[in-house]
Enzyme design. Structure first.
Site, mmCIF file in Angstrom:
data_model
loop_
_atom_site.group_PDB
_atom_site.id
_atom_site.type_symbol
_atom_site.label_atom_id
_atom_site.label_comp_id
_atom_site.label_asym_id
_atom_site.label_seq_id
_atom_site.Cartn_x
_atom_site.Cartn_y
_atom_site.Cartn_z
ATOM 1 N N ASP A 184 0.835 -1.203 0.000
ATOM 2 C CA ASP A 184 0.000 0.000 0.000
ATOM 3 C C ASP A 184 0.874 1.260 0.000
ATOM 4 O OD1 ASP A 184 -2.872 1.018 0.311
ATOM 5 O OD2 ASP A 184 -1.916 1.970 2.017
ATOM 6 N N TYR A 219 0.152 11.475 3.003
ATOM 7 C CA TYR A 219 -0.254 11.766 1.629
ATOM 8 C C TYR A 219 -0.045 13.242 1.300
ATOM 9 C CZ TYR A 219 -2.446 7.158 1.657
ATOM 10 O OH TYR A 219 -2.662 5.809 1.737
ATOM 11 N N HIS A 246 -5.999 -6.257 -1.921
ATOM 12 C CA HIS A 246 -5.034 -5.227 -1.537
ATOM 13 C C HIS A 246 -4.399 -5.447 -0.165
ATOM 14 C CE1 HIS A 246 -3.311 -1.255 -2.156
ATOM 15 N NE2 HIS A 246 -3.697 -0.891 -0.946
#
Length: 456
Positions: A231, A373, A433
């Site tokens: 991830d 992020y 995922h």
């Protein structure tokens, strides 16, 4: 009519946009050398020198925090009913969430889970002014007799945490008869996630975290090591392997990023005419998932712009925190199950999902965890350009494994243009995922196989 128009228009818009991005980064980055990265100090209270001591750590949450959580859960407002028959396609299904919250209130036992979460040796140490929490598991000396011990750094992603790796770790530190080596595992909590300290100042991006992790490995006396990343951890691991290729023995990931200039172009071709570059046996699956990353980018875009805004409600409401984490896990595990009433979440262990949610809740770390992020992709002072500049060709031996329902699949042709030393690329017919949670045996088998091919 509207849907048909959209389906015809979007590919053309995407191609134009991608070509523009390609030319822009070609102009900005070209074939330039690695950007100069300044190792930063992120504490406002201490001097430029870290405390090098390594301290044992044990999870021990005060009873008052658990009482406060119970009160919050008991005073959750009545949820708006979901539209009938849509499952998770509008986001978390409120009927599912009600049942999940009820389980949280009445059946989940944190004190029992706390024992489970303390099963591995844990430590903290200060690097770059921040207290970094990590798990360090060495193989049993008797069982490991005669076998080579190989250091392996595990890097988790978001909205996971280091505890999402708990089923994977013993599979890597237990000897296998068919291999003459085994792993010594180091699994840090990302700064601002769980028990790793959050930065009080901006700029703690994936590149800086990769540098912190490299220094952690050196502090532990593990100067040469392998990396497995998943991830958002792949942003960290890839950058770390590029920056410290002299020390990184190899890189493995279940979401190998392909962001070199040539790979971006290859990815565009795969999107428009997949049959030209995507392997035949994976072609149908690629067509099924090719649009899905764009549908999922909206939340990442919002987090990147306003992590603190998004985090206020999640820090104050356990129901909101559970809703966001469960929705992300459902969507990214198997997008094809979004129309199901459970979103595919019934395939997970509720206790394991709640362990992850509790880690964010009890440490109040959901907001700082999302700042990764913002700090990685922000373009202020060209910092984002520098970060992307590290997502270029990786020269260390690399292993990639793709689980069938991975939402961010990258075709082999694009991987070839990013990883110059591809040791293995495997495609599995199940999983998604979060394989460390759902399919730890399959993931560990691929890590063992990759290192065996490379190391020998």
């Amino acid at each position: 009519m509207c849907i048909s128009f959209t389906n015809k228009l979007l590919p053309s818009v995407f191609v134009f946009f991608s070509f523009f991005i390609f030319v822009f980064f070609k102009w900005k980055l070209g074939e330039s050398p690695l950007p100069e990265i300044e190792f930063k100090h992120f504490s406002e209270e201490t001097g430029p020198y870290d405390d090098y001591r390594i301290r044992p750590f044990k999870i021990d949450i005060p009873l008052s925090d658990l009482i406060n959580l119970k009160e919050k859960l008991l005073t959750t407002r009545e949820l708006s009913p979901s539209i009938s028959g849509v499952g998770f396609s509008y986001g978390i299904n409120s009927e599912y969430l009600k049942k999940f919250l009820e389980y949280w209130k009445t059946e989940y036992n944190w004190k029992k889970r706390e024992s489970y979460l303390n099963q591995f040796p844990q430590f903290t140490t200060q690097i770059a002014g921040l207290n970094i929490h990590y798990i360090h598991v060495k193989p049993n000396k008797t069982l490991a007799k005669g076998k080579k011990i190989i250091p392996l750094l595990l890097i988790h992603g978001w909205p996971g945490s280091v505890i999402a790796l708990y089923k994977l770790i013993p599979l890597l530190t237990t000897p296998q008869a068919s291999y003459d080596f085994l792993f010594e595992v180091i699994a840090p909590s990302t700064p601002g996630n769980g028990f790793s300290e959050a930065s009080p100042i901006s700029g703690l991006n994936s590149v800086q975290i990769g540098t912190i992790y490299h220094r952690l490995m050196f502090r532990l006396g593990l100067e040469n090591y392998y990396i497995h990343a998943s991830d958002s951890g792949a942003l960290i691991g890839h950058s770390q392997a590029v920056l410290f290729s002299e020390w990184v023995l190899g890189y493995h990931s279940n979401i190998c990023l392909a962001a070199s200039l040539s790979s971006i172009l290859a990815w565009v071709i795969a999107f428009v005419v997949p049959s030209l570059v995507v392997e035949k046996h994976w072609l149908k699956n690629y067509k099924d998932v090719s649009w899905k990353p764009f549908e999922e980018l909206s939340i990442i875009n919002f987090i990147s712009n306003s992590p603190d805004t998004f985090g206020i409600g999640l820090t104050d409401s356990p129901a909101a925190l559970a809703a966001v984490i469960l929705d992300r896990i459902a969507s990214w595990s198997n997008y094809n199950l979004k129309n199901c009433s459970d979103g595919g979440l019934d395939s997970f262990d509720k206790n394991e999902l709640l362990d992850i949610i509790m880690m964010y809740w009890l440490t109040k770390s959901i907001t700082p965890s999302m700042r990764l992020y913002r700090d990685t992709f922000r373009m202020v002072n060209c910092e984002g350009i520098k970060n992307l500049g590290l997502m270029k060709v990786l020269t260390v031996p690399t292993g990639c494994v793709w689980f069938r329902n991975e939402i961010a699949f990258v075709p082999y042709f694009a991987l070839e243009n990013t990883y110059s030393s591809l040791v293995s690329v495997n495609y599995l017919e199940e999983g998604g995922h979060f394989p460390a949670l759902q399919h730890p045996v399959l993931l560990s088998n691929d890590i063992w196989s990759f290192v065996n091919k490379d190391y020998l």
